[in-house]
Design a protein around this motif. Structure first.
Motif, PDB file in Angstrom:
ATOM      1  N   ARG A 103       0.826  -1.211   0.000  1.00  0.00           N
ATOM      2  CA  ARG A 103       0.000   0.000   0.000  1.00  0.00           C
ATOM      3  C   ARG A 103       0.862   1.265   0.000  1.00  0.00           C
ATOM      4  O   ARG A 103       0.525   2.262  -0.656  1.00  0.00           O
ATOM      5  CB  ARG A 103      -0.920   0.022   1.219  1.00  0.00           C
ATOM      6  N   LEU A 104       1.979   1.231   0.744  1.00  0.00           N
ATOM      7  CA  LEU A 104       2.856   2.407   0.818  1.00  0.00           C
ATOM      8  C   LEU A 104       3.414   2.772  -0.549  1.00  0.00           C
ATOM      9  O   LEU A 104       3.618   3.942  -0.863  1.00  0.00           O
ATOM     10  CB  LEU A 104       4.026   2.106   1.770  1.00  0.00           C
ATOM     11  N   SER A 105       3.686   1.747  -1.349  1.00  0.00           N
ATOM     12  CA  SER A 105       4.348   1.961  -2.641  1.00  0.00           C
ATOM     13  C   SER A 105       3.514   1.299  -3.734  1.00  0.00           C
ATOM     14  O   SER A 105       3.896   0.270  -4.285  1.00  0.00           O
ATOM     15  CB  SER A 105       5.755   1.358  -2.587  1.00  0.00           C
ATOM     16  N   PRO A 106       2.361   1.869  -4.053  1.00  0.00           N
ATOM     17  CA  PRO A 106       1.450   1.217  -5.002  1.00  0.00           C
ATOM     18  C   PRO A 106       1.970   1.320  -6.433  1.00  0.00           C
ATOM     19  O   PRO A 106       2.976   1.981  -6.697  1.00  0.00           O
ATOM     20  CB  PRO A 106       0.154   2.006  -4.835  1.00  0.00           C
ATOM     21  N   ALA A 107       1.277   0.644  -7.337  1.00  0.00           N
ATOM     22  CA  ALA A 107       1.641   0.709  -8.752  1.00  0.00           C
ATOM     23  C   ALA A 107       1.757   2.163  -9.190  1.00  0.00           C
ATOM     24  O   ALA A 107       0.952   2.999  -8.798  1.00  0.00           O
ATOM     25  CB  ALA A 107       0.581  -0.014  -9.589  1.00  0.00           C
ATOM     26  N   ARG A 108       2.786   2.463  -9.960  1.00  0.00           N
ATOM     27  CA  ARG A 108       2.865   3.814 -10.547  1.00  0.00           C
ATOM     28  C   ARG A 108       3.114   3.675 -12.035  1.00  0.00           C
ATOM     29  O   ARG A 108       3.866   2.814 -12.480  1.00  0.00           O
ATOM     30  CB  ARG A 108       3.891   4.695  -9.844  1.00  0.00           C
ATOM     31  N   GLU A 109       2.485   4.543 -12.792  1.00  0.00           N
ATOM     32  CA  GLU A 109       2.451   4.416 -14.249  1.00  0.00           C
ATOM     33  C   GLU A 109       3.269   5.508 -14.926  1.00  0.00           C
ATOM     34  O   GLU A 109       3.299   5.587 -16.145  1.00  0.00           O
ATOM     35  CB  GLU A 109       0.994   4.497 -14.753  1.00  0.00           C
TER      36      GLU A 109
END
Lengths: 345, 345
Positions: B203-209
């Motif tokens: 959750r702290l480092s979710p998917a980033r696009e």
């Protein structure tokens, strides 16, 4: 922690799977299970004497065990009524349900009124120590697994029973709700704050000087992406002399994670020994426990033989075939220690 | 989570080490640190404009940051007085102290009265998910260590800064109290329930696009018997593409555990890559960060060179020599990805 003997609550439960904790107590702690409480019309029984609360208290029962699972883990009105009546009859209540007894004002009041205890076994203590990794006296065996829910608790309980039957001092140490209700004590590891995982296990299984064994219930798997941290801390805190690897051969994907394959037994053994050596440099594997319930008996025996050839370890299904071959291996590897615990037992 | 800009609380603190969190904010988030509050006679300063609470609020400050450590982590009367005055002036309060703001009735009342927030950064959320290990978009770097307190946070912050300076989208993700106060958000991993360690990091480092990088602050060490479970869950949750290994060459025994030797860098790299591959099959090491503060500059440089020869990795002391050589290696290994984040930055 939980006072024996017990009255086991079945109530009006219909699903046989929902009473597996009570069944576990009846199987592994028969001397503690003096009766079962079944509501009128309730279809299930463990074959124990059926008793009301006052009757159970008169027969010596100290605690009503809520070894039942229900949808959502909530406390129903019916359950609360029954618990209140049990408290009035002089019984403590121990529960593994998700909803906490202490959050139900009627039960808190009834417990106080009667000087009885409400025990929520999902609550971890708030005063756990940080692990220190210091070597400690005594022998410890830890059950580990390729995955979650592959028989680590049941295997540990069978090992405890078989060791005791040979006169070896052995104590099951519980790390999950069901195990805690069966053992009457333990630590619910999934509720412990991350920094205290290994410390909780060091406290659960402290130094012992009688030459006997602690048989510690494993949790999760080093290969489960959700819970490997728990398994790692547990392995370090346990400082096991021996591990037994549990596996369900019918499972190909990790529980709840279809995108992860189940690791091989060879990988699982190697990883657990490698991680375990940090706090227990001489840790060895002494056996493999397969859950073969999905196989015909002949196929199960053949799989055990094949797996033993592949790994060089004794392999069994504890439920179907017992664990004598694993204890034999332990006697070969720890002969002197087993002898000394035999003398002191 | 914590609203910028900040007023940094120094109060009457005397020990320069006790304001290291405030110093970190001033160093790594200078744009957010618009002033410092020093009590009359207080001997310390970070060189920021000194302000009262009303003055700070008028200058745009939104939050008073208690980036101070004091004996026992308690809230002194003086501190409570100051916090109450800050709330009255319209500031939120964020604290990394062990004692919780929410346990102080005067502050709870003042916050409610003024519609302000009390933020205890040691509190983990109660709604964290269980990790699922599913692959997710974006690039992630995790700092890991041979031990606790060897520079994992500082290294991550230097990497973020240096990547941004090259036009690479990069965000520091905090996992400890100090880091959370510096970043304004994060998860205090040491307060998370064991079953949710990896889920908290997902959750702290979710998917980033956007093609950018999350630079995640590591905790503990796979070789620390007290905390390896935390480090394992963090590594699995982070799914790092790259790790940077942090090490204090002056340390020979594990922090707090004199009976445990510090592992070698080679062992540490191998173990982290092995454990990390479960959720990130292609993870690689891209550098080593040494804390050489106990060495003369020439000796430090020589040690970096020698360590680079031994490991084949870029080696630096981030504080003394920067992290450009590590970013260079990342460009070699992730050229296309770094380019795409450059375009989108």
């Amino acid at each position: 922690m939980i006072k024996a003997p017990y009255l086991l609550y079945l109530g009006s439960t219909v699903d046989p799977l929902a009473i597996k904790t009570s069944r576990g107590i009846a199987m592994f702690r028969p001397e503690d299970a003096i009766g079962e409480f079944v509501r009128e019309g309730g279809p299930l029984s463990l074959g124990l004497p059926q008793m009301g609360f006052a009757e159970a208290a008169a027969a010596g029962a100290r605690t009503l065990i809520l070894g039942v699972a229900n949808a959502g883990g909530m406390l129903s009105e019916e359950l609360i009524d029954d618990c209140e009546a049990a408290l009035e009859a002089g019984l403590d209540i121990a529960s593994g349900l998700h909803a906490r007894l202490r959050d139900e004002p009627r039960l808190v009041a009834a417990a106080e009124r009667n000087g009885r205890r409400l025990i929520d076994v999902r609550d971890a203590g708030s005063d756990l120590p940080v692990g220190n990794g210091l070597p400690r006296a005594g022998r410890r065996l830890l059950t580990v697994g390729t995955d979650c829910s592959v028989g680590k608790m049941v295997t540990a309980l069978h090992l405890e029973r078989a060791m005791r039957a040979r006169g070896i001092a052995a104590d099951f140490r519980a790390t999950g709700q069901t195990g805690i209700l069966i053992a009457g004590a333990g630590v619910p590891l999934d509720a412990v704050i991350a920094d205290f995982i290994s410390g909780a296990i060091e406290r659960l299984s402290p130094a012992r000087e009688d030459g006997g064994w602690d048989v510690i219930e494993g949790q999760g798997s080093l290969f489960h992406p959700s819970f490997a941290g728990v398994s790692t801390g547990l392995l370090h805190g346990a400082q096991p002399d021996a591990i037994v690897v549990c596996h369900d051969p019918s499972r190909t994907r990790m529980r709840g994670l279809p995108h992860y394959a189940v690791p091989s037994l060879t990988e699982t053994i190697a990883a657990n020994l490698q991680v375990g050596r940090l706090t227990s440099p001489d840790v060895i594997a002494v056996g493999i426990a397969l859950n073969t319930s999905s196989l015909a008996r002949e196929d199960a025996l053949a799989l055990c033989r094949r797996t033993a050839e592949e790994t060089g370890l004794p392999v069994t299904d504890p439920v179907a075939f017992g664990v004598e071959n694993i204890i034999d291996r332990m006697e070969q590897c720890f002969g002197e220690s087993l002898q000394s615990s035999l003398r002191s037992a």
